[in-house]
Design an enzyme around this catalytic site. Structure first.
Site, PDB file in Angstrom:
ATOM      1  N   SER A 124       0.834  -1.198   0.000  1.00  0.00           N
ATOM      2  CA  SER A 124       0.000   0.000   0.000  1.00  0.00           C
ATOM      3  C   SER A 124       0.871   1.250   0.000  1.00  0.00           C
ATOM      4  CB  SER A 124      -0.855  -0.016   1.268  1.00  0.00           C
ATOM      5  OG  SER A 124      -1.393   1.258   1.504  1.00  0.00           O
TER       6      SER A 124
ATOM      7  N   TYR B 205      -1.864  -1.362  10.806  1.00  0.00           N
ATOM      8  CA  TYR B 205      -2.114  -1.843   9.440  1.00  0.00           C
ATOM      9  C   TYR B 205      -0.927  -1.511   8.529  1.00  0.00           C
ATOM     10  CZ  TYR B 205      -3.727  -1.783   4.620  1.00  0.00           C
ATOM     11  OH  TYR B 205      -3.802  -1.968   3.264  1.00  0.00           O
TER      12      TYR B 205
ATOM     13  N   LYS C 203       2.150  -3.922   6.450  1.00  0.00           N
ATOM     14  CA  LYS C 203       2.554  -3.867   5.031  1.00  0.00           C
ATOM     15  C   LYS C 203       4.070  -3.665   4.935  1.00  0.00           C
ATOM     16  CE  LYS C 203      -1.475  -4.519   3.341  1.00  0.00           C
ATOM     17  NZ  LYS C 203      -1.776  -5.839   2.815  1.00  0.00           N
TER      18      LYS C 203
END
Ligand code: NAD
Ligand code: UDP
Length: 330
Positions: free
Chosen positions: A124, A148, A152
């Protein structure tokens, strides 16, 4: 090629299944349906008139994943099977670290064990943190503001190290910008549960009358009109980017931004939605949302140069297709 699509029943995964099937690949989906429905795969079959093999499994379950690899001669893996709600990741960090990291470990370990050479990972733009725009793949990554984003960044590092340890294992780290829209058929699209966090599904639900009015989070950013700027990319362009990334994946680790390179403000998106669909979306300006950055858009030139891929659909297509799906969704 025979491709295992982990998280293939989800939003981006299902569109990628369509693109893979249309490009002639064989698709095996592994999904625990924690944020999707099996019927989506029926729609994928309807769109493509091709079959999909489906396993309802949690890809953190090593034995279940091993048995899929033992059954099918897999040529490549695309790993979409992550939890993705930024706010929820702050409330439940361990659930996010567990799911998103263990899934990456289990899938990549199985690749090494079974000699699967190609691994494509859903990363992302959030890994760039609050860098200068446009974001370029060569930038040093800045800390992300939530678990989150950390999952990644850590997954990227784990996969990079795994590829370094075994030269036949090739990894493509795809850094998505803001995927929106739906397949042109209107049969599959983004269907978040509860009140959407993201802008486009919020806009379509206001247009449908499910929600009252859009709350625009801040109009005092240093941007064209004060509202936040993002790089929205049509989900089918993104899906097609995966097929090219997989086809062209050669040894080593390759990082690509998948975006359009165009920044769009919240108010510009609302205006485009009105233009594309003839619907005025009522909105009010409210306070900034904590954790939001002012601007995020890609330098998309590397994917063009090395993969020959560029996003082809524009903002009006994104708004039209997002609305077509929402209208038909019950
Ligand atoms: P999604 O929730 O629609 O799809 C994820 C799918 O993975 C779902 O079908 C879910 O049921 C499945 N899943 C989750 N954990 C699993 C597990 N342990 N085992 C098996 N299945 C599991 O999300 P999406 O928008 O399609 O995103 C796909 C990937 O792309 C995610 O990793 C996400 O973090 C990443 N990503 C998404 C965006 C975005 O804006 N949508 C942006 C950047 C990156
Ligand atoms: N946004 C907004 N109202 C909403 C949802 C989002 O104004 O209900 C804004 C948000 O502040 C950001 C942009 O729209 O500037 C895109 O937000 P989204 O959550 O879709 O993506 P992300 O912030 O993760 O890039």
């Amino acid at each position: 090629m025979r491709i295992l699509v982990a998280g293939g029943a989800g939003y981006i995964g299902s569109h990628t299944c369509v693109a893979l099937l249309e490009a002639g690949h064989t698709v095996i989906v592994a999904d625990n349906l924690c944020n999707s429905k099996a019927e989506t795969l029926d729609k994928v079959k309807q769109i493509t008139d091709k079959d999909v093999t489906f396993y309802k499994v949690d890809v953190t379950d090593e034995a279940a994943v091993d048995s899929i690899f033992a059954t099918h001669q897999i040529d490549g893996v695309i790993h979409f099977a992550g939890l993705k709600a930024v706010g929820e990741s702050v409330e439940k960090p361990l659930a996010y670290y567990y799911n998103n990291l263990v899934s990456t470990i289990v899938l990549s370990k199985a690749c090494l064990k079974y000699g699967v050479r190609k691994f494509v990972f859903s990363s992302s733009a959030t890994v760039y943190g609050e860098n200068e725009v446009p974001f370029v793949e060569t930038m040093d990554l800045l800390p992300t503001t939530n678990p989150y984003g950390e999952t990644k960044a850590i997954s990227e590092r784990m996969l990079t190290d795994a590829a370094k340890s075994k030269s036949e294992f090739s990894v493509s780290l795809l850094r998505y910008f803001n995927p929106v829209g739906a397949h042109e058929s209107g049969l599959i699209g983004e269907a978040p549960t509860g009140i959407p966090n993201n802008l486009m599904p919020y806009v379509t639900q206001v247009a449908k009358g499910k929600l009252g009015k859009l709350r625009v989070f801040g109009n005092d950013y240093p941007t064209i009109d004060g509202t936040g700027v993002r790089d929205y990319i049509h989900v089918m362009d993104l899906a097609e980017g995966h097929v090219v990334a997989l086809d062209k994946l050669t040894s080593g680790v390759h990082i690509y931004n998948l975006g359009t390179g165009q920044g769009t403000s919240v108010l510009q998106l609302v205006q485009a939605f009105g233009e594309a669909n003839g619907i005025e979306v009522p909105y009010e300006i409210v306070d900034r949302r904590p954790g939001d950055i002012a601007e995020c858009y890609a330098d998309a030139s590397k994917a063009k140069r090395e993969l020959g891929w560029t996003a082809e659909r524009d903002l009006l297509d994104m708004c039209r297709d997002a609305w077509r799906f929402e209208k038909g969704y019950v």
